[in-house]
Design a protein around this motif. Structure first.
Motif, PDB file in Angstrom:
ATOM      1  N   ILE A  16       0.843  -1.207   0.000  1.00  6.96           N
ATOM      2  CA  ILE A  16       0.000   0.000   0.000  1.00  6.96           C
ATOM      3  C   ILE A  16       0.878   1.257   0.000  1.00  6.96           C
ATOM      4  O   ILE A  16       0.570   2.252  -0.665  1.00  6.96           O
ATOM      5  CB  ILE A  16      -0.958  -0.007   1.222  1.00  6.96           C
ATOM      6  N   ALA A  53       1.731   1.758  -3.457  1.00  3.42           N
ATOM      7  CA  ALA A  53       0.573   2.223  -4.224  1.00  3.42           C
ATOM      8  C   ALA A  53       0.357   3.719  -4.034  1.00  3.42           C
ATOM      9  O   ALA A  53      -0.047   4.431  -4.959  1.00  3.42           O
ATOM     10  CB  ALA A  53      -0.673   1.444  -3.812  1.00  3.42           C
ATOM     11  N   GLN A  54       0.680   4.204  -2.819  1.00  2.14           N
ATOM     12  CA  GLN A  54       0.475   5.633  -2.525  1.00  2.14           C
ATOM     13  C   GLN A  54       1.251   6.522  -3.507  1.00  2.14           C
ATOM     14  O   GLN A  54       0.852   7.648  -3.780  1.00  2.14           O
ATOM     15  CB  GLN A  54       0.868   5.915  -1.070  1.00  2.14           C
ATOM     16  N   PHE A 109      -4.914   7.585   1.628  1.00  5.27           N
ATOM     17  CA  PHE A 109      -5.386   6.223   1.858  1.00  5.27           C
ATOM     18  C   PHE A 109      -6.555   6.287   2.839  1.00  5.27           C
ATOM     19  O   PHE A 109      -6.460   6.967   3.870  1.00  5.27           O
ATOM     20  CB  PHE A 109      -4.230   5.375   2.420  1.00  5.27           C
ATOM     21  N   TRP A 132      -6.217   0.930  -5.169  1.00  8.16           N
ATOM     22  CA  TRP A 132      -5.113   0.688  -4.229  1.00  8.16           C
ATOM     23  C   TRP A 132      -4.483  -0.677  -4.444  1.00  8.16           C
ATOM     24  O   TRP A 132      -3.278  -0.847  -4.290  1.00  8.16           O
ATOM     25  CB  TRP A 132      -5.604   0.829  -2.780  1.00  8.16           C
TER      26      TRP A 132
END
Lengths: 455, 455
Positions: free
Chosen positions: B254, B257-258, B265, B316
């Motif tokens: 994650i 992904a940010q 998020f 995400w």
């Protein structure tokens, strides 16, 4: 004592070899009842290694093997007619392993379908394959014939749920295929070859099967005026329900079923009947059917309001086979795509006119295109030989119609002995040739299930 | 002009043969980007007969063929590195046939996954296979690799939906396999052999696929403290929901992904995240998760309340691969049974300690046991050669762990060039030998996809 029996005696203890006449008959035939059983002996392995030993012995000293499950088949695939050794899997009947997270159960070949169904239920899970023969059919046989049954319209064939197999090939090798994985693309999936190969490539020793969440089964029985309405209803239900099964019975089939059932048929008379199972809320089923009545007001229907009533309704479909058995019907298990069912049905009706002495009793799993085309010989049909000749003619005509409509002459019951002539004559030569080469790879000396399917 | 090009010129018009350097590079590689593309030419057949002609020619004059779809593979299965002729299926891209009652669609091999998805939607139906590469992957390639994707936990692999194939075998024979039937047990199902054979046995020319009713997709994103809770949640959801997908993202994933997503998020920080799709009512999903919170109160969760929000939540998970691409990660696509995921996860964490320069970024389709084990090389890892050596070591260690836990080293991306050494070393010799014999049957001169999978 024959040298084969003597050699088998070195593998199996006395209680694991049968040679009495009654046993030879019992284990030498399946439910086709038209092939004379004549095996040499029956053996009962207890483990994969014993299966391997008997297959190796067959290769060494030259006898042939008929792998044997519950022998509920209708194509002669488990018949032993030429001095073969029947390898019965019925004593390999343990459920070996289960995991609730994976939802995988590993069964030895001899586990009864009904045993697995109960086991699944005890784990709050569900075995998706629903077979009329659940009480006697075995998992190994189910895999070897890629069993279908009533709920294939929802769950597909058994192939879809097999995640692993232990097989002894015709060459006597133990193959561990699949790994209990849903996703596995490590090379060719050779496991698929054995599923549906009717014991001609290898003997299934155990199978790892995936279970599913139990459906919330709602049952309805409907009566319709025209065959096209049946198909319309099917499409309508496909769109609005989660269909578990969609079973067809002709008026003639229900008439036969009445012989087995003492209570009155719960609907007014119609030309066609559908027994429908939906997974979901009864309310949804009611609403969807209510909408249907506005389109087709001459539909009659009854919804089961209890589990008891559901069982009673389903019996009308289930008992048809038993009801007609004493008439020794010609049974044709065939499939076409649903979109050509209507044209196929018309052709069958025309065929029935040509064979006026025979009564057409049509039923089956119409939701997946699989019809059981049954023909009852008339009492006036005359001499045994004439009936037998007509039976052959009629069967050929049905298969020709199936081929004409792009269908399969063996839908769920396999090829066995019964359909092998038609199989090879109706299949592309290049495919038959490939299939035979595959068989040569796996069973180079042709020891397994001789004379069946392609051989 | 080479004799091969001259002979191809007799089959294909000029606009159907490419030999420019840029084209050779473009069509000579897939998404692995580690094999030097070096095909001789690219040809674009327009029909099955042209495919057959080029395969026959290959057998006659002795060149080799790489069948080519969208080349979205990650195992080098579509790479042409040794002067092969690439047979691109991209101009055979018509949807040939569709029937709403049968729910069958027949697509030529070059139809894009996304095109089929839109087509299904236009018929109020649904193509059950959900692939990240839907915009570029093609149906032929999907079949040849038995594509999996996000929803295999519900719908299985593509194999489950293939009802017919037209294939040109390596021997140059056109095989029409399957008949668009759900139930078909007429002999061995040789069609299964081609599914997942990565273009080594035959070239898929068209596929008849079954479509399903569109699900009513509800999406939730959850954060959990421990990996075991992820598995508990999975079991809980299996029991109470109809799971369409159950995707895992580690905190590290994650974080990556940010980099791709500008918005914040939507959950507080957790160690593990699950992106869940349910087929049914939002109300049901809410109720079931509410019950879950009472058991695991430290779970954080967000439910999508609109289609837009569902897309945002799913991003995400979807953008992780893109987010890490520039770091050139070591990607291991593997599967184990869900029940051993926990032990496998622990072993991976230990392995990460041994390779402290590499960052473990774990994500994937955990509901079907398929993890994408990605490792990002650290900036301090030193010289190119060291990194390359470590990459090899690390990959071997991951595969060893997979084997230890009874898993598959190729879950959904196939073997191709990337995993063939490990495939043969980790598979029973008897199975490898059988697979090679099957390949010899179908492609006796070894013209198809040389050097891939078992060869």
């Amino acid at each position: 004592m024959s040298p084969v029996l003597a050699a088998l005696g070195k593998i199996f203890q006395d209680e694991s070899i049968l040679t009495e006449a009654a046993d030879l008959i019992h284990y030498g035939k399946d439910r086709t009842d038209q092939y004379e059983p004549a095996p040499l002996a029956i053996v009962f392995p207890r483990c994969v290694e014993e299966v391997q030993q008997v297959v190796r012995l067959a290769n060494q000293i030259g006898f042939r093997i008929v792998p044997s499950g519950g022998r509920t088949g209708l194509s002669g695939g488990a018949c032993a007619t030429r001095g073969e050794v029947v390898v019965s899997m019925e004593r390999m009947n343990r459920i070996v392993d289960f995991d609730p997270l994976d939802r995988l159960v590993r069964c030895e070949a001899g586990v009864l379908t009904a045993t697995l169904q109960s086991f699944a239920e005890s784990k709050r899970l569900f075995f998706p394959i629903d077979l009329a023969s659940a009480g006697s059919s075995q998992i190994g046989g189910n895999v070897a014939t890629n069993a279908g049954g009533n709920r294939a319209v929802c769950y597909g064939m058994l192939r879809q749920w097999v995640r692993g197999l232990t097989v002894v090939s015709g060459a006597g090798e133990i193959l561990y295929l699949g790994k209990g994985l849903k996703k596995n693309n490590t090379g060719y999936d050779l496991m698929q070859l054995f599923i549906g190969s009717e014991g001609t490539l290898g003997i299934i020793c155990d199978a790892t099967l995936e279970l599913v969440s139990p459906p919330n089964i709602q049952v309805a029985l409907l009566g319709l005026k025209a065959f096209d309405q049946v198909l319309e209803l099917f499409q309508y239900c496909q769109e609005h329900l989660r269909i578990l099964s969609f079973e067809y019975c002709s008026a003639a089939a229900i008439e036969q079923a009445q012989k087995e059932i003492s209570s009155h048929f719960p609907l007014e008379a119609a030309a066609h009947y559908v027994l429908l199972e939906h997974d979901g809320l009864r309310r949804t089923l009611e609403d969807v059917l209510q909408q249907w009545y506005t389109r087709q007001p001459d539909t009659c229907a009854v919804l089961a309001s209890s589990r008891r009533q559901a069982i009673d309704l389903k019996r009308w479909r289930e008992c048809i086979s038993t009801a007609i058995a004493s008439a020794v019907p010609l049974k044709c298990d065939v499939a076409v795509r649903p979109s050509v069912l209507s044209a196929f049905f018309e052709d069958l009706e025309k065929l029935a006119e040509d064979f006026a002495d025979w009564q057409l009793v049509l039923f089956g799993h119409i939701g997946d295109g699989n019809l059981h085309v049954n023909w009852l010989p008339g009492k006036e049909s005359g001499h045994q030989q004439v009936v037998s000749h007509q039976r052959q003619l009629l069967q050929d005509r049905v298969y020709e119609l199936v081929i004409k409509h792009g269908g399969a002459i063996a839908a769920e019951h396999g090829v066995g002995l019964l359909k092998k002539t038609f199989l090879t004559s109706s299949t592309d030569g290049s495919i038959v040739s490939l299939a035979r080469q595959v068989a040569d790879l796996l069973d180079p000396n042709g020891v397994l299930n001789p004379g069946k399917v392609y051989s």
